[in-house]
Design a protein around this motif. Structure first.
Motif, PDB file in Angstrom:
ATOM      1  N   ARG A  30       0.827  -1.208   0.000  1.00  0.00           N
ATOM      2  CA  ARG A  30       0.000   0.000   0.000  1.00  0.00           C
ATOM      3  C   ARG A  30       0.863   1.259   0.000  1.00  0.00           C
ATOM      4  NH1 ARG A  30      -2.718   3.527   3.871  1.00  0.00           N
ATOM      5  NH2 ARG A  30      -4.397   4.530   2.730  1.00  0.00           N
ATOM      6  N   GLN A  89      -9.982   1.382   6.163  1.00  0.00           N
ATOM      7  CA  GLN A  89     -10.966   2.401   5.813  1.00  0.00           C
ATOM      8  C   GLN A  89     -10.330   3.553   5.031  1.00  0.00           C
ATOM      9  OE1 GLN A  89     -11.283   5.677   7.313  1.00  0.00           O
ATOM     10  NE2 GLN A  89      -9.377   5.445   8.486  1.00  0.00           N
ATOM     11  N   LEU A  92      -9.756   2.099   1.416  1.00  0.00           N
ATOM     12  CA  LEU A  92     -10.992   1.924   0.655  1.00  0.00           C
ATOM     13  C   LEU A  92     -11.559   3.244   0.137  1.00  0.00           C
ATOM     14  CD1 LEU A  92     -12.776  -0.754   2.878  1.00  0.00           C
ATOM     15  CD2 LEU A  92     -11.853  -1.089   0.577  1.00  0.00           C
ATOM     16  N   ARG A  93     -11.196   4.345   0.765  1.00  0.00           N
ATOM     17  CA  ARG A  93     -11.690   5.659   0.343  1.00  0.00           C
ATOM     18  C   ARG A  93     -10.784   6.335  -0.681  1.00  0.00           C
ATOM     19  NH1 ARG A  93     -12.952   8.963   5.718  1.00  0.00           N
ATOM     20  NH2 ARG A  93     -10.800   8.329   6.133  1.00  0.00           N
ATOM     21  N   LYS A  95      -9.281   7.758  -3.928  1.00  0.00           N
ATOM     22  CA  LYS A  95      -9.950   8.270  -5.132  1.00  0.00           C
ATOM     23  C   LYS A  95      -8.985   8.312  -6.312  1.00  0.00           C
ATOM     24  CE  LYS A  95     -13.091  11.196  -2.437  1.00  0.00           C
ATOM     25  NZ  LYS A  95     -13.577  12.587  -2.209  1.00  0.00           N
ATOM     26  N   TYR A 187      -4.841   3.919  -7.037  1.00  0.00           N
ATOM     27  CA  TYR A 187      -6.009   3.903  -6.157  1.00  0.00           C
ATOM     28  C   TYR A 187      -6.738   2.567  -6.214  1.00  0.00           C
ATOM     29  CZ  TYR A 187      -8.904   4.726 -10.340  1.00  0.00           C
ATOM     30  OH  TYR A 187      -9.516   4.620 -11.549  1.00  0.00           O
ATOM     31  N   TRP A 188      -6.628   1.857  -7.361  1.00  0.00           N
ATOM     32  CA  TRP A 188      -7.233   0.530  -7.446  1.00  0.00           C
ATOM     33  C   TRP A 188      -6.496  -0.435  -6.540  1.00  0.00           C
ATOM     34  CZ3 TRP A 188     -11.880  -0.087  -8.964  1.00  0.00           C
ATOM     35  CH2 TRP A 188     -12.428   0.714  -9.979  1.00  0.00           C
ATOM     36  N   ASP A 190      -4.885   0.504  -3.901  1.00  0.00           N
ATOM     37  CA  ASP A 190      -5.251   0.971  -2.568  1.00  0.00           C
ATOM     38  C   ASP A 190      -6.549   0.305  -2.113  1.00  0.00           C
ATOM     39  OD1 ASP A 190      -3.596   2.503  -1.086  1.00  0.00           O
ATOM     40  OD2 ASP A 190      -4.592   4.404  -1.459  1.00  0.00           O
ATOM     41  N   ARG A 191      -7.547   0.331  -2.992  1.00  0.00           N
ATOM     42  CA  ARG A 191      -8.834  -0.265  -2.650  1.00  0.00           C
ATOM     43  C   ARG A 191      -8.713  -1.780  -2.462  1.00  0.00           C
ATOM     44  NH1 ARG A 191     -12.492   3.022  -7.167  1.00  0.00           N
ATOM     45  NH2 ARG A 191     -12.236   5.106  -6.236  1.00  0.00           N
ATOM     46  N   GLY A 194      -7.301  -2.366   0.773  1.00  0.00           N
ATOM     47  CA  GLY A 194      -8.330  -2.145   1.783  1.00  0.00           C
ATOM     48  C   GLY A 194      -9.168  -3.392   2.003  1.00  0.00           C
TER      49      GLY A 194
END
Length: 215
Positions: A30, A89, A92-93, A95, A187-188, A190-191, A194
């Protein structure tokens, strides 16, 4: 058992443990994707230093207290799961950044150093699987007759080897050829991290309360 045979066994077992995917891997991935090489290296160093925490309580006997006190170990598990959920959390946020934001992401690397180091240290330090690993290692693999100085060398080796492994992973994940792609599409990841962190937290809680009910 002499030093080298025991050391080679420990090094082999440790390599298998550190290379298996888990919370440490998720954290390094991450930070590598979101903040770049410097932050990922800081997280790796935090993980390596946390190894010394496990080694210390194993050497001084506190590990026996943890192992023989179910509620204390369960508390450690819950704290670890809560921390993983806290990290999840934020991931998952994540962007999608605009192309112009790539430079801004690079600028976030410098102030993320201490935070990344702390995340690595806390993630590994609160990981109950790491606790069980070191308790088992010092109770089963390492002989009771092994001199304290040898045990200290083993501990220092595992801390350095762990940090080195994740530093190498950090460099691989932030190779210049993929850096631009990671900045724009990170960010993908990152999610995904998450989701992985939530799954790891759920696994910890289910295994902890499942064993408690079963016992």
């Amino acid at each position: 058992m002499s030093f080298w045979p025991e050391f080679l066994i420990i090094a082999s077992v440790h390599l298998l443990a550190v290379a298996s995917p888990g919370p440490d891997f998720a954290i390094v991935l991450r930070y590598a994707v979101r903040f770049g090489r410097r932050a990922a290296v800081y997280a790796s160093l935090g993980i390596g230093l946390a190894i010394l925490l496990h080694v210390t309580y194993s050497l001084v006997g506190i590990g026996v207290l943890i192992k023989t006190t179910p509620w204390l170990f369960q508390l450690l598990t819950v704290l670890s799961a809560c921390y993983l959920l806290y990290l999840a959390q934020g991931a998952l946020r994540a962007k999608a950044p605009a192309t112009a934001d790539a430079i801004a992401l690079e600028q976030q690397v410098r102030p993320a150093g201490f935070k990344a180091f702390s995340a690595g240290f806390i993630t590994n330090g609160l990981n109950p699987k790491a606790t069980l690993f070191f308790l088992s290692l010092f109770a089963v693999v390492i002989s009771a007759d092994t001199p304290f100085s040898y045990k200290l060398i083993y501990g220092l080796y595992m801390a350095v080897a762990t940090a080195a492994w994740f530093c190498l992973l950090s460099f691989a994940l932030t190779n210049t050829k993929v850096r631009g792609f990671l900045l724009l599409k990170g960010y993908w990841f990152d999610r995904l991290m998450g989701v992985l962190l939530v799954a790891l937290a759920a696994q910890l809680l289910l295994s902890s309360f499942g064993n408690n009910v079963g016992g």
